[in-house]
Scaffold this motif. Structure first.
Motif, PDB file in Angstrom:
ATOM      1  N   PRO A 123     127.836 164.863  48.764  1.00  0.00           N
ATOM      2  CA  PRO A 123     126.417 164.489  48.805  1.00  0.00           C
ATOM      3  C   PRO A 123     125.642 165.224  49.893  1.00  0.00           C
ATOM      4  O   PRO A 123     124.449 165.480  49.740  1.00  0.00           O
ATOM      5  N   MET A 124     126.313 165.591  50.988  1.00  0.00           N
ATOM      6  CA  MET A 124     125.593 166.284  52.053  1.00  0.00           C
ATOM      7  C   MET A 124     125.423 167.760  51.734  1.00  0.00           C
ATOM      8  O   MET A 124     124.458 168.393  52.166  1.00  0.00           O
ATOM      9  N   CYS A 125     126.336 168.312  50.952  1.00  0.00           N
ATOM     10  CA  CYS A 125     126.234 169.719  50.563  1.00  0.00           C
ATOM     11  C   CYS A 125     124.950 169.929  49.758  1.00  0.00           C
ATOM     12  O   CYS A 125     124.167 170.840  50.039  1.00  0.00           O
ATOM     13  N   SER A 126     124.696 169.055  48.778  1.00  0.00           N
ATOM     14  CA  SER A 126     123.484 169.240  47.967  1.00  0.00           C
ATOM     15  C   SER A 126     122.232 168.908  48.773  1.00  0.00           C
ATOM     16  O   SER A 126     121.174 169.485  48.551  1.00  0.00           O
ATOM     17  N   ALA A 127     122.344 168.002  49.760  1.00  0.00           N
ATOM     18  CA  ALA A 127     121.159 167.625  50.538  1.00  0.00           C
ATOM     19  C   ALA A 127     120.805 168.674  51.589  1.00  0.00           C
ATOM     20  O   ALA A 127     119.637 168.891  51.895  1.00  0.00           O
ATOM     21  N   SER A 128     121.825 169.331  52.151  1.00  0.00           N
ATOM     22  CA  SER A 128     121.566 170.252  53.267  1.00  0.00           C
ATOM     23  C   SER A 128     121.611 171.717  52.842  1.00  0.00           C
ATOM     24  O   SER A 128     121.329 172.598  53.653  1.00  0.00           O
ATOM     25  N   ASN A 129     122.013 171.959  51.582  1.00  0.00           N
ATOM     26  CA  ASN A 129     122.207 173.332  51.097  1.00  0.00           C
ATOM     27  C   ASN A 129     123.215 174.106  51.933  1.00  0.00           C
ATOM     28  O   ASN A 129     123.115 175.311  52.079  1.00  0.00           O
ATOM     29  N   LYS A 130     124.175 173.396  52.535  1.00  0.00           N
ATOM     30  CA  LYS A 130     125.246 174.069  53.282  1.00  0.00           C
ATOM     31  C   LYS A 130     126.565 173.743  52.592  1.00  0.00           C
ATOM     32  O   LYS A 130     126.791 172.593  52.218  1.00  0.00           O
ATOM     33  N   GLU A 131     127.393 174.768  52.442  1.00  0.00           N
ATOM     34  CA  GLU A 131     128.696 174.539  51.810  1.00  0.00           C
ATOM     35  C   GLU A 131     129.833 174.689  52.795  1.00  0.00           C
ATOM     36  O   GLU A 131     130.947 174.272  52.544  1.00  0.00           O
ATOM     37  N   ARG A 132     129.549 175.307  53.939  1.00  0.00           N
ATOM     38  CA  ARG A 132     130.635 175.778  54.801  1.00  0.00           C
ATOM     39  C   ARG A 132     131.580 174.675  55.262  1.00  0.00           C
ATOM     40  O   ARG A 132     132.735 174.917  55.536  1.00  0.00           O
ATOM     41  N   PHE A 133     131.090 173.423  55.365  1.00  0.00           N
ATOM     42  CA  PHE A 133     131.934 172.350  55.899  1.00  0.00           C
ATOM     43  C   PHE A 133     132.691 171.603  54.809  1.00  0.00           C
ATOM     44  O   PHE A 133     133.497 170.729  55.102  1.00  0.00           O
ATOM     45  N   THR A 134     132.409 171.908  53.527  1.00  0.00           N
ATOM     46  CA  THR A 134     133.054 171.144  52.453  1.00  0.00           C
ATOM     47  C   THR A 134     134.568 171.382  52.505  1.00  0.00           C
ATOM     48  O   THR A 134     135.038 172.337  53.118  1.00  0.00           O
ATOM     49  N   SER A 135     135.301 170.506  51.840  1.00  0.00           N
ATOM     50  CA  SER A 135     136.760 170.493  52.039  1.00  0.00           C
ATOM     51  C   SER A 135     137.421 171.834  51.745  1.00  0.00           C
ATOM     52  O   SER A 135     138.331 172.247  52.456  1.00  0.00           O
ATOM     53  N   VAL A 136     136.960 172.530  50.715  1.00  0.00           N
ATOM     54  CA  VAL A 136     137.612 173.798  50.383  1.00  0.00           C
ATOM     55  C   VAL A 136     137.507 174.789  51.550  1.00  0.00           C
ATOM     56  O   VAL A 136     138.483 175.461  51.903  1.00  0.00           O
ATOM     57  N   TYR A 137     136.342 174.854  52.199  1.00  0.00           N
ATOM     58  CA  TYR A 137     136.177 175.801  53.313  1.00  0.00           C
ATOM     59  C   TYR A 137     136.833 175.284  54.587  1.00  0.00           C
ATOM     60  O   TYR A 137     137.363 176.060  55.377  1.00  0.00           O
ATOM     61  N   PHE A 138     136.786 173.957  54.769  1.00  0.00           N
ATOM     62  CA  PHE A 138     137.442 173.386  55.948  1.00  0.00           C
ATOM     63  C   PHE A 138     138.958 173.629  55.880  1.00  0.00           C
ATOM     64  O   PHE A 138     139.577 174.079  56.849  1.00  0.00           O
ATOM     65  N   VAL A 139     139.545 173.361  54.703  1.00  0.00           N
ATOM     66  CA  VAL A 139     140.996 173.550  54.539  1.00  0.00           C
ATOM     67  C   VAL A 139     141.352 175.029  54.702  1.00  0.00           C
ATOM     68  O   VAL A 139     142.347 175.388  55.336  1.00  0.00           O
ATOM     69  N   ARG A 140     140.490 175.903  54.181  1.00  0.00           N
ATOM     70  CA  ARG A 140     140.746 177.349  54.328  1.00  0.00           C
ATOM     71  C   ARG A 140     140.687 177.754  55.801  1.00  0.00           C
ATOM     72  O   ARG A 140     141.495 178.548  56.277  1.00  0.00           O
ATOM     73  N   ALA A 141     139.733 177.169  56.537  1.00  0.00           N
ATOM     74  CA  ALA A 141     139.614 177.485  57.968  1.00  0.00           C
ATOM     75  C   ALA A 141     140.861 177.022  58.721  1.00  0.00           C
ATOM     76  O   ALA A 141     141.354 177.709  59.618  1.00  0.00           O
ATOM     77  N   LEU A 142     141.398 175.857  58.327  1.00  0.00           N
ATOM     78  CA  LEU A 142     142.641 175.383  58.963  1.00  0.00           C
ATOM     79  C   LEU A 142     143.780 176.357  58.661  1.00  0.00           C
ATOM     80  O   LEU A 142     144.557 176.722  59.540  1.00  0.00           O
ATOM     81  N   ARG A 143     143.844 176.764  57.385  1.00  0.00           N
ATOM     82  CA  ARG A 143     144.934 177.651  56.945  1.00  0.00           C
ATOM     83  C   ARG A 143     144.884 178.975  57.711  1.00  0.00           C
ATOM     84  O   ARG A 143     145.895 179.504  58.126  1.00  0.00           O
ATOM     85  N   ASN A 144     143.670 179.471  57.931  1.00  0.00           N
ATOM     86  CA  ASN A 144     143.515 180.762  58.621  1.00  0.00           C
ATOM     87  C   ASN A 144     143.439 180.614  60.135  1.00  0.00           C
ATOM     88  O   ASN A 144     143.133 181.572  60.831  1.00  0.00           O
ATOM     89  N   ARG A 145     143.668 179.390  60.622  1.00  0.00           N
ATOM     90  CA  ARG A 145     143.565 179.092  62.065  1.00  0.00           C
ATOM     91  C   ARG A 145     142.238 179.587  62.630  1.00  0.00           C
ATOM     92  O   ARG A 145     142.163 180.163  63.714  1.00  0.00           O
ATOM     93  N   SER A 146     141.184 179.374  61.881  1.00  0.00           N
ATOM     94  CA  SER A 146     139.857 179.837  62.300  1.00  0.00           C
ATOM     95  C   SER A 146     139.282 178.924  63.379  1.00  0.00           C
ATOM     96  O   SER A 146     139.484 177.705  63.356  1.00  0.00           O
ATOM     97  N   ASN A 147     138.526 179.507  64.293  1.00  0.00           N
ATOM     98  CA  ASN A 147     137.871 178.717  65.342  1.00  0.00           C
ATOM     99  C   ASN A 147     136.794 177.806  64.767  1.00  0.00           C
ATOM    100  O   ASN A 147     136.331 176.894  65.438  1.00  0.00           O
TER     101      ASN A 147
END
Ligand code: SF4
Ligand code: SF4
Length: 380
Positions: free
Chosen positions: A70-94
């Motif tokens: 619901p926040m993705c459609s409200a804020s027009n931001k996708e970066r924090f959604t689970s797919v990107y968050f999980v990818r960031a964890l996988r890549n040990r991203s800051n």
């Protein structure tokens, strides 16, 4: 000819297996391991232990969590959604920590996820790893007491919690209902609460929350009550998940009032108005309480039905889990939640959470009420 085909096939298959760990198809074998571990009841304690690793690599990048958010459609931001968050964890991203904090923790993406990735737990763990307590001090807890601690064991103790103290209409209605049903109760935190600890846990402060939980548990178990009644789904969820209270049944007010009505300890008359119900995230998705609030509302008013109810219901936008979104972005989430329950078609929007009540009241121009308030008005 057959030899050539056989060799080509074998080489292609070998190449696939050798490249598997570096490709997006790694989720296929990992998913099997993850499901076995999950069904065995294993839970992660850090965001990159063996179990979390299997969870992180099980994400197929299907993107269903983006559409659900619901926040993705409200804020027009996708970066924090689970797919990107999980990818960031996988890549040990800051960025993983920031993505963990940019989330309402409403859990809707988890309902949509075909793999069942517990992204909320992973976010909690990621936040814990970077939590800074500053001047946080809870030494006062060793002497903290409730002024209304009962002398004799009551049938029930009512713990309103911080949010319900900010919405007094709810606790006043609960007290009226308990009086009407002649329940032997004590309003434990009448003069203020020790926080239940959940706001700290979802901010990454599990270690500090343990002290709050311990102190509350000592006091509550010491009352000898058989039922702990809660109004706030945020409290309700943490009491169920973290407190392990001995000999005390934990109930949300929607469950307890429905029980009183079933036992004819209170009687309700059906009002001549329509009502639509908003499922609070922690009560619905978090604790699977969907039926009791609707049962009570159907006895008190004309209950409207709509499509996106239950597990796929929208968050109200008021979540305490993130401080990264603006008032306007939260407002868009609330307005979408109101649209999804067809609030415009009903005389009253009902909910069963003090935070949802406060949030939706800001964005709706008709009445928003807690089910306890509606029941209180419809009691005969
Ligand atoms: S928990 Fe809610 S706000 Fe956070 S990513 Fe999932 S759907 Fe979006
Ligand atoms: S829905 Fe689940 S599997 Fe699909 S991208 Fe999101 S987290 Fe990954």
């Amino acid at each position: 000819m057959i030899d050539a085909v056989w060799w080509s096939y074998s080489l292609a298959l070998s190449a696939f297996f050798f490249s598997l760990p570096f490709s997006r198809y790694m989720h296929i074998p990992t998913e099997i391991l993850y499901i076995i571990l999950k069904n065995a009841g294993i839970k992660s304690t850090v965001s990159r232990d063996g179990y979390a690793e299997s969870e992180i690599y099980s994400c197929s990048s299907c993107g269903l969590c983006i559409d659900a958010c619901p926040m993705c459609s409200a804020s027009n931001k996708e970066r924090f959604t689970s797919v990107y968050f999980v990818r960031a964890l996988r890549n040990r991203s800051n960025f993983a920590e920031e993505y963990a904090r940019e989330c309402l923790m409403c859990g809707k993406c988890m309902e949509a996820c075909p793999v069942g990735i517990d992204s909320i737990k992973l976010r909690e763990l990621k936040k814990e790893e970077s939590m800074s307590y500053g001047k946080y001090d809870n030494d006062y807890l060793s002497n903290a007491k409730y002024s209304n601690t009962p002398l004799d064991a009551p049938e029930l103790i009512y713990y309103a919690g911080c949010m319900t103290h900010l919405t007094p209409g709810i606790y006043k209605s609960i007290i009226n209902i308990l009086e009407k049903a002649s329940v032997n109760y004590t309003f434990l935190d009448k003069d203020g609460s020790i926080c239940c600890g959940r706001p700290l846990i979802i901010s990454g402060g599990r270690e500090k929350a343990k002290k709050l939980i311990e102190r509350n548990r000592e006091i509550i178990e010491g009352t000898g009550a058989k039922v702990l009644l809660l109004s706030c789904p945020i409290c309700y969820r943490i009491f169920k998940e973290e407190y392990a209270l001995s000999g005390i049944k934990i109930m949300h007010h929607s469950e307890y009032i429905a029980k009183l009505a079933d036992e004819n300890r209170i009687r309700l008359k059906k009002g001549d108005f329509s009502v639509t119900y908003h499922d609070p995230c922690d009560l619905g998705r978090g604790c699977k309480v969907y039926e009791e609030p609707r049962k009570l509302l159907a006895k008190s008013a004309n209950l409207n039905f709509y499509k996106e109810s239950g597990p796929m219901s929208h968050c109200c936008g008021g979540s305490l889990a993130s401080d990264r979104f603006s008032f306007e972005e939260r407002g868009k989430v609330a307005k979408n939640a109101l649209l999804s329950i067809e609030a415009g078609k009903a005389d009253v929007v009902a909910t069963s959470c003090p935070l949802c009540l406060k949030t939706l009241s800001v964005w709706h121009d008709k009445r928003v009420a807690d089910i306890s308030q509606i029941v209180n008005e419809q009691m005969i």
